[in-house]
Design an enzyme around this catalytic site. Structure first.
Site, short mmCIF file in Angstrom:
data_model
loop_
_atom_site.label_atom_id
_atom_site.label_comp_id
_atom_site.label_asym_id
_atom_site.label_seq_id
_atom_site.Cartn_x
_atom_site.Cartn_y
_atom_site.Cartn_z
N HIS A 52 0.86 -1.18 0.00
CA HIS A 52 0.00 0.00 0.00
C HIS A 52 0.90 1.23 0.00
O HIS A 52 2.03 1.20 0.49
CB HIS A 52 -0.88 0.02 1.25
CG HIS A 52 -1.94 -1.03 1.26
ND1 HIS A 52 -2.98 -1.01 2.15
CD2 HIS A 52 -2.12 -2.14 0.50
CE1 HIS A 52 -3.76 -2.05 1.95
NE2 HIS A 52 -3.25 -2.75 0.95
N GLU A 54 0.99 3.86 1.81
CA GLU A 54 1.48 4.26 3.13
C GLU A 54 2.64 3.38 3.58
O GLU A 54 3.64 3.88 4.11
CB GLU A 54 0.37 4.15 4.18
CG GLU A 54 -0.86 4.97 3.90
CD GLU A 54 -1.95 4.20 3.19
OE1 GLU A 54 -1.67 3.56 2.14
OE2 GLU A 54 -3.08 4.22 3.67
N CYS A 82 -6.07 1.84 5.96
CA CYS A 82 -6.66 0.60 6.44
C CYS A 82 -6.01 0.24 7.79
O CYS A 82 -5.10 0.93 8.25
CB CYS A 82 -6.42 -0.52 5.43
SG CYS A 82 -4.69 -1.04 5.29
N CYS A 85 -2.16 -0.30 7.61
CA CYS A 85 -1.41 0.94 7.48
C CYS A 85 -1.51 1.79 8.74
O CYS A 85 -0.53 2.43 9.15
CB CYS A 85 -1.90 1.71 6.26
SG CYS A 85 -1.51 0.85 4.70
#
Length: 148
Positions: A52, A54, A82, A85
């Protein structure tokens, strides 16, 4: 990317991710106004469910700064993080989190598990959502409409 504000850098990364067929989420991490790292989602390209935006930015910044703690850094993301993260943001001790669009289905800051509000969360960044929200929502809407 120097001279670019961190949110604009995050949106640039989100658009690049969309062009590559990835879900258009981008992130940038800054310290004292200087962008340290920026990335877009790469889960498909990297064949990695943890890639992801992040997570990638946190990894890059830790290497660049030579520390697993990013205490004086701020993270800018185009979508509410999420749970995975959010945990990484907490573990990295990021000072502030700024995000654009809320994510009622997968978000973990103001939705779902509300990670930073849990008593087991050891570090809670200041969190601010809804910044450039309509721009991020439109980017996501266009991406998913094109896939249907």
């Amino acid at each position: 990317m120097n001279g670019t504000d961190p949110f604009s850098a995050a949106f640039e990364q989100a658009r690049a991710a969309a062009t590559a067929g990835e879900v258009p989420v981008g992130a940038a991490l800054a310290r004292n106004g200087e962008i340290i790292a920026a990335a877009g989602n790469r889960t498909l390209r990297d064949r990695d469910p943890t890639a992801h935006a992040e997570m990638l930015v946190i990894r890059q910044a830790c290497v660049a700064l030579g520390s697993e703690r990013l205490v004086d850094c701020d993270l800018y993301v185009t979508l509410e993080p999420c749970a995975m993260c959010a945990a990484a943001i907490s573990f990295a001790r990021i000072r502030r989190l700024y995000y654009a669009a809320s994510d009622p289905k997968g978000g973990a800051v103001e939705h779902g598990p509300r990670f930073f509000a849990q008593p087991t969360c050891h570090h809670r960044p200041e969190a601010y959502g809804g910044i450039r929200e309509s721009e991020a929502a439109q980017l996501l809407r266009e991406f998913f409409q094109a896939r249907r």
